[in-house]
Design an enzyme around this catalytic site. Structure first.
Site, short mmCIF file in Angstrom:
data_model
loop_
_atom_site.label_atom_id
_atom_site.label_comp_id
_atom_site.label_asym_id
_atom_site.label_seq_id
_atom_site.Cartn_x
_atom_site.Cartn_y
_atom_site.Cartn_z
N TYR A 26 0.91 -1.46 0.14
CA TYR A 26 0.13 0.33 0.16
C TYR A 26 1.10 1.00 -0.21
O TYR A 26 1.18 1.86 0.91
CB TYR A 26 -0.38 0.01 0.66
CG TYR A 26 -1.52 1.25 1.42
CD1 TYR A 26 -2.18 1.78 0.07
CD2 TYR A 26 -2.31 1.68 2.54
CE1 TYR A 26 -3.20 2.81 0.82
CE2 TYR A 26 -2.91 3.12 3.05
CZ TYR A 26 -3.39 3.32 1.99
OH TYR A 26 -4.12 4.48 2.16
N TYR A 39 -11.81 -3.40 7.52
CA TYR A 39 -10.14 -3.48 8.03
C TYR A 39 -10.24 -2.35 8.68
O TYR A 39 -10.03 -2.90 9.67
CB TYR A 39 -9.28 -3.25 6.86
CG TYR A 39 -7.75 -2.63 6.73
CD1 TYR A 39 -6.80 -3.65 7.71
CD2 TYR A 39 -7.35 -1.43 7.32
CE1 TYR A 39 -5.26 -3.07 8.39
CE2 TYR A 39 -6.31 -0.86 7.68
CZ TYR A 39 -5.22 -1.85 8.00
OH TYR A 39 -4.32 -1.65 8.53
N HIS A 40 -10.37 -1.41 8.12
CA HIS A 40 -11.24 -0.36 9.30
C HIS A 40 -11.57 -0.32 10.89
O HIS A 40 -11.69 0.42 11.99
CB HIS A 40 -11.41 0.62 8.46
CG HIS A 40 -10.20 1.29 7.26
ND1 HIS A 40 -10.34 1.30 5.69
CD2 HIS A 40 -9.09 1.79 7.67
CE1 HIS A 40 -9.20 1.65 5.30
NE2 HIS A 40 -7.87 2.30 6.23
N LYS A 97 -9.40 17.76 16.74
CA LYS A 97 -9.20 17.20 15.10
C LYS A 97 -8.71 17.80 14.00
O LYS A 97 -10.09 17.69 13.38
CB LYS A 97 -9.63 15.51 14.50
CG LYS A 97 -9.72 14.54 15.69
CD LYS A 97 -9.78 13.33 15.23
CE LYS A 97 -8.52 12.45 14.31
NZ LYS A 97 -7.42 12.91 14.55
N ASP A 133 -7.70 13.73 9.02
CA ASP A 133 -7.39 13.24 9.28
C ASP A 133 -8.53 12.35 10.13
O ASP A 133 -9.25 13.04 11.45
CB ASP A 133 -6.24 13.15 10.40
CG ASP A 133 -6.05 12.33 11.32
OD1 ASP A 133 -6.38 10.74 10.59
OD2 ASP A 133 -6.20 11.69 12.79
N HIS A 142 -9.35 9.85 11.03
CA HIS A 142 -9.28 8.49 12.65
C HIS A 142 -8.60 8.69 13.54
O HIS A 142 -8.06 9.56 14.38
CB HIS A 142 -7.77 7.20 12.61
CG HIS A 142 -6.90 6.69 11.29
ND1 HIS A 142 -6.78 7.87 9.95
CD2 HIS A 142 -7.08 5.96 10.87
CE1 HIS A 142 -6.40 6.16 8.85
NE2 HIS A 142 -6.60 5.49 8.84
#
Length: 673
Positions: A29, A183-184, A546, A550, A552
């Site tokens: 990746y 995945y996340h 934040k 981003d 996450h």
């Protein structure tokens, strides 16, 4: 490309050895800085034996902004490659024949746009769209739960996903138009059961939306189902993870057969790619991450009946910063050793007949089925998102995971056990990680301006008008998007045209109702909060912000919940905030401390803007603490600019961080008194 094919080991039997299965697609990746630099990296990796591409886009591209947008500041080229227009896409794949390449693109909200650019770039190479092979992730539902790169509200976002699927099954039949991405979810804290249930519920929501759009004749619907793929996570508990993959395959076979009437067993196959868990990679003793990555990979390649179709591995030092080409090569070689040196691919499924494996698979299936039923009773995945149900459950699961590590109930070598170690020579010294120079953003903006100046403005306006018309008239968005790509429309312009029709959205954070943890050490932290609050004359108030793009938010959410459980007042508005908005909130809410969470690499410029804004607003005495993936040199620089504390992944003890923040507030109050 030629060298890569010549060096590929043979899969024919040698001597007495049995014939081998073909290996999975081997990927890394990657993408950073510019399209030109990323192209150089791709061509290098292909020459070293990589067999497919997996493109990482930067955050402005993922969230539909041009590089010169205010929210893009500090984020350009940091976590991936910026793609602002067809010129960037053509540069990215220069010299890489797209009719012979399998390209995966981790892109969601603007997936229709990036696929349109890819098709237009292929046309420029003389490649027919019907020959293109690859995947657009295009799983918008999980973006509301984890990575946060959504743009539009759920319903129009689902429509864009459905339009992409409806278009590709006819026009780009070898393409996987959606990669249902669990995945996340695991990165956000999902248990194996939640990963199964939430991602399968997402897949059902998308397929139901495709059917409701009416663009696919019922007789062709099995073709659509057969092109849906998955992108999963594999954690360190590799037996459980392998059983999870077998459960995924069996549950998907059942859903596609009973819900969608797919008769062909090949169209019911659970086709998935994987990147193993980055969440468990440690900043402490980072060389140990190599073993973790290998064990996690085994979970998705050892069981033949549930083997990944493609594998990409993180680099050992991703908890420290961006990996260098050598670090990516190390992960590439790990895959090649397993695929070509071991005898793994010479045997059938070595777990068939195991009663222990069968028992665990059935247990996971039963629990996941029950969770899916709860989501269905709420009205499906979209309703569960809007009610904050799934997000709340993820926040709680992640909280339990972190609390178990803090309490020593879950062992992490180098973090809460066997912490004494020699310093790693691999992670020290100049150039230990890849850094993206600030000039990259300036140069990218200049190229963007030149692109805008050199195109046919009338053609751009006409293409954007047709795009808006297609959105308003409920027509498939793809044909108009491809015309936009050819006409020179930019990523931000495409997105703005659809924002005007669909609006924007802010997903629930899941923090307010998330259940906390019972930890005896919280009592001491609560006493600290009470003591300092009495001195202040009111309860300590923390703003968790934040800045930038981003998405996450896992760390920020955990800090917000733990601060609440320690007795502080918490201001948390979610992701994607400008520094100006954070400063205004700090002023309006009269907070005692500002906590910033940044994992994208944009910490230096974004923190500087917040600090300058606080001073300009007359509240420069409010202390600022920062958390994220921050190299030591950057941490030192942030402290020198006035940041009170810097926390990185090695600071896993959230309760101790809370006590530390209380001390920071107390010191700031005493200095101001």
């Amino acid at each position: 490309m030629t060298a890569q094919k010549r060096d590929m080991p043979r899969d024919k039997p040698l001597g007495d050895r049995p014939p081998r299965d073909r290996p999975w697609l081997i990927r890394t990746y990657s993408g950073h800085s510019t399209a030109e630099k990323s192209n150089e990296l791709y061509r290098t990796n292909l020459a070293r034996g990589q067999t497919g591409l997996s493109v990482a886009f930067d955050l402005p591209t993922q969230t539909g902004y041009d590089s010169d947008h205010v929210l893009a500041k500090g984020e350009v080229g940091k976590v991936g490659v910026p793609i602002g227009h067809l010129g960037d896409m053509r540069t990215l794949f220069d010299g890489i024949p797209l009719d012979r390449m399998n390209t995966s693109m981790t892109i969601n909200a603007p997936a229709a746009w990036l696929l349109s650019l890819y098709i237009a770039a292929a046309e420029a190479q003389g490649v027919e769209r019907a020959k293109l092979q690859g995947t657009t992730q295009n799983d918008i539902i999980k973006e509301y739960l984890s990575r946060g790169t959504y743009i539009f509200p759920p319903e129009p976002s689902l429509r864009l996903t459905a339009d992409t699927i409806g278009f590709t099954y006819r026009e780009v039949p070898k393409w996987n138009p959606m990669n249902v991405c669990s995945y996340h979810l695991q990165e956000a804290g999902a248990t194996a059961v939640q990963e199964l249930a939430f991602s399968l519920a997402n897949a059902v929501a998308v397929l139901d939306a495709v059917r409701a759009r009416g663009q696919v004749p019922e007789a062709d619907f099995p073709q659509v189902v057969g092109r849906i793929s998955f992108f999963v996570n594999a954690g360190i508990r590799f037996v459980t993870e392998m059983c999870k993959m077998r459960a995924f395959a069996e549950l998907w076979d059942d859903i596609t057969r009973t819900r969608y009437g797919v008769a062909d067993a090949k169209q019911r196959l659970f086709r998935y790619g994987v990147q193993v868990n980055s969440l468990g990679l440690t900043e402490q003793q980072p060389e140990n991450n190599v073993y973790r990555i290998l064990l996690e990979m085994l979970a998705v390649v050892m069981s033949k009946n549930a083997r990944a179709r493609s594998v990409q591995l993180p680099a050992w030092n991703e908890a420290l910063g961006l990996p260098r080409p050598w670090d990516q090569q190390w992960s590439l070689r790990l895959q090649q050793i397993v695929a070509f040196e071991t005898d793994l691919l010479e045997y059938g499924d070595i777990f068939d007949g195991s009663t222990e494996i069968a028992r665990k698979v059935e247990e996971l299936k039963a629990e996941a089925t029950a969770e899916m039923a709860r989501i269905a009773d709420m009205g499906g995945a979209v309703a569960a998102i809007e009610a904050a149900y799934m997000k709340q459950r993820l926040v709680e699961s992640n909280l339990k995971r972190l609390s178990a590590i803090e309490a020593g109930e879950q062992t992490v070598i180098g973090v809460n056990a066997y912490t004494e170690a020699e310093p790693s020579p691999l992670s020290t010294g100049e150039g230990a990680i890849l850094t993206v120079d600030a000039s990259v953003e300036r140069d990218q903006i200049e190229r963007l301006k030149a692109w805008r100046a050199g195109r046919d403005g009338a053609a751009v306006e006409k293409a954007l008008a047709e795009l808006a018309s297609a959105a308003k008239d409920d027509r498939n968005i793809m044909p108009a998007s491809i015309v936009c790509a050819r006409s020179g429309v930019t990523t931000g312009e495409w997105t703005d045209a659809l924002r005007a029709v669909f609006g924007e959205y802010r997903a629930p954070t899941g923090v307010a109702r998330a259940a906390g943890v019972s930890d005896g050490r919280l009592d001491a932290a609560r006493r600290d909060v009470e003591t300092v609050s009495r001195r202040l004359g009111r309860r300590i108030k923390i703003l968790v912000g934040k800045p930038g793009l981003d998405g996450h938010s896992n760390g920020a959410e955990q800090i917000a919940v733990r601060a609440r459980d320690c007795g502080m007042e918490v201001v948390y508005e979610g992701i994607r905030l400008t520094p100006e908005r954070i400063v205004n909130a700090a002023l309006e809410e009269s907070v005692h401390v500002v906590g910033l969470s940044i994992l994208s690499g944009g910490h230096v410029s974004l923190v500087a803007e917040v600090l300058a804004g606080l001073r300009q607003a007359g509240i420069g005495d409010v202390p600022v603490v920062v958390g994220g993936i921050i190299p030591p040199a950057d941490a030192e620089a942030l402290i020198k600019t006035g940041v009170a504390r810097v926390y990185t992944p090695k600071d896993f003890d959230l309760t101790q961080i809370m006590r530390d923040i209380v001390a920071v507030v107390d010191r700031a109050w005493q200095e101001a008194a």
